[in-house]
Design an enzyme around this catalytic site. Sequence first.
Site, PDB file in Angstrom:
ATOM      1  N   HIS A  63      45.987  24.496 -10.485  1.00 22.29           N
ATOM      2  CA  HIS A  63      45.696  24.898  -9.109  1.00 22.29           C
ATOM      3  C   HIS A  63      45.185  23.749  -8.258  1.00 22.29           C
ATOM      4  CE1 HIS A  63      46.059  28.923 -10.801  1.00 22.29           C
ATOM      5  NE2 HIS A  63      46.286  29.313  -9.562  1.00 22.29           N
ATOM      6  N   GLY A  64      44.542  22.770  -8.874  1.00 19.88           N
ATOM      7  CA  GLY A  64      44.050  21.666  -8.060  1.00 19.88           C
ATOM      8  C   GLY A  64      43.280  20.664  -8.891  1.00 19.88           C
TER       9      GLY A  64
END
Lengths: 471, 379
Positions: free
Chosen positions: A324-325
């Site tokens: 996701h990041g």
Amino acid sequence: MLFTDPVFLVFFFLIFFGYWGLRSNHPRKVLLLIGSYVFYGAWDYRFLGLIVASTLIDFVVGRILRFDGAARRRRVWLILSLVSNLGILGFFKYFNFFIDSGVGLLGFFGFEQNPRSLSIILPVGISFFTFQSMSYTIDVYRRRIKPISSPVDFALFVSFFPQLVAGPIVRASEFLPQLTETKVFKTVAVRRLLLLFLIGFIKKACIADNLAPAVDRVFSSPLDFDTGSIWVAVLFYATQIYCDFSGYTDMAIATAGFLGYELPVNFRAPYFARNITEFWQRWHISLSGWLRDYLYISLGGNRGSRFFVARNLMITMLLGGLWHGASWNFVIWGGLHGFALIAHKKWLQARGHSFARFSAGGVRTVLSTGLTFYWVCICWVLFRSESIDVAGDLFRGFVLFSANGSETIGFGNILWMIPIGVTHWLLTRWSPADAAERLPGWLFSFLYGLGVAAVLACIPTGTKPFIYFQF
Amino acid sequence: MPILNDFRPVAFQVLWFLTGLALGCFLISVAKTSPFPDDPEVQAKASRFLSTKDQVDAMFFGSSRIFRGISPEVFDDQMKSHGRSMTSFNFGFRGMLAHETNAMIETIVEQKPERLKWAFIELRHWGPDLADENRYTARSIFWHNPQETFSVLKSVRLKPFPFARGVNAKGITKVLKTFLWEMKKRAFVAKLSGTHLFHLGAKYANVGLIHSLFAASELSFSEGQALIDHQGFVSLDTAILLDPSYGDRREQFQENLEGYRRSVDSLRKTNKGDRTYGIPKNYNLDALRRQIQRLRFAGVTPVFVIPPLQKPAFFLLDLAKEEDGTILFNFNDPDAYPDLYEIENRFDADHLNQEGAEKFSGALADRFAEYLSSLSDPD
């Protein structure tokens, strides 16, 4: 170019009429491919090279795997594809994160370093198209699908604009067969798709974007706010991220549907899940399925001792978080979900209950749904916070009920959750599309016009990108 | 497929859709409560203005140079010291464009403020450009009424094309480059025109009308009360206390004082030169005339102001000269108004601080009082 952006409307009309104006399948696919590259290039044309590179690598490796039967060489080609794809992803998404984390670790042990960090722009949707492209090579390697011979078809599979930047992540086995059929407009369920697009638009523009200012305000300085405001902000964020992402998915499915393509379902009312395992069967289904099939199972899956199963689950969720990041917040978020999944598995084993038996019963269902939602919200706090410290400040209000800031955003705003929740629940039991199909044509069109007018008045001004674009 | 059967003929369905859409938009627009855009800054100023509209004699319109630069309280006090009692109100906003000023004045005039006689307007270019961050905001949708939109569409055609043509090529390359250039030009014009037309559509579709559905607007705005208390004026010195993000601009200014001094010196020299832009573009002149006529028709006299900028304003000076009887107060002169260019009176290179704003407001009042005296003086 966002689905909620007026420019998209013009772009889609051009593609739509051009597509159905062509008679044969191949020019239609070429048009879609060009359109997809234009769609992606509208953000930053320089990153088109990345999609093309990813496409070429996996297409060529796929072709080679077809003709090469030697297990060892096949493995080498697979590794080459994985390293290339993950290399692109790693450089653009994680380079600075790993450098900063490495420097932090060295600093912890007393070795101070001052390396240069590069100013790297994150190409939108890179995680989505890289995963999609990689899944093809893995499936070919595993001999689950036959490698495709048309570069246009493969390029379109990787870059199909409705789902290019924020999913759903489509499997080659689901999408490639669709490319061989010549679509007929008569089979397009126009009303159903119009409604789906409008519902997605309402979720994104009318709900998620309207909740965003309150969420942003509290999450930017939680110490200023009281417990009630923190509760409102966290619940609003849970609603915002669901409506933002599932709204995008609805619009993506509808957009693809208008062109005769079917994309997989990505959400099944996840906040009504009765336990965390069920939550992950309902939330971002295309990603959880990808992680299960290509990571969890590759690690050994459910085989081996309980420890190994737990280990596989935790690694999968930690990497899922990292997907996701590039931030420790996402890793911890994944870790918390992994912990909950392991705990749930253990609990089921210890109680000797089957999932189905446990989930029966009204009070139990309500309690377990509430508990699952609360846990998911705790995890969202980490997901949304800019740092672990900020998350800690929010937990003081959301978990310990002891935030004592002087500002408030009005606890009464929590009442918005009731109509949103009830409507969401109703939509799981009643299909507006079925009802719409029974209406006379003129009435459907008239009501749709009224609905669009109401929706336009509810959307906030300004352009707000989709949350999942950053992943 | 039975679903599609009743979608034929499509035109019939589209007509019913448009009827529903138009009816819905009309019904919703009836419910509109404020004539001003649903922007927290505008709403705060508008609520104060509407509650005291019949006591206001003069209003200030323009960008942040006016918004952050003119204190109505100081202006009124200074006018009083000249023996002229006035109540003024600052209706300037950040990044307010000339077209937006027109639409805002139009809305103000529609409220029929009984005593409003003077409109101080920052003289700016009329042009089609819209910064990315200002697209589809409540304010940019607001000013796209048919009149302003058609005016701005005219300016799109006159705007210089921002890409080189590449005329040095020969033969087929030249043909190809010319073709590509023409295509690019058309795409550029279509995109810019389309953006403005979509704004017009958004206005009549009531986009953003119920933006405050989740009480979002007041949540993100901390300057509201200060704007109400000070007749629409909040200096940047106060704004920075409420929103620390303004600090970056001040820091940048402090770090580059030498650059600022150089541009003021350059302005001083250029202002003394005899440079002229000739007759300004017709659409600018048309827009200016329209603005003046509309205000005069409503019994309001426009007074144009060029605030202390850092760059020469020949175009604007020429523009004002073209229209007979235009009242223009030019403060863009470091020799005539050295105080307004002193570093201690600036917040950043473009804006005055509290002290600078007080000086600017006082100087504007002095010029205005002088002008009023000249009207009553037969010589």
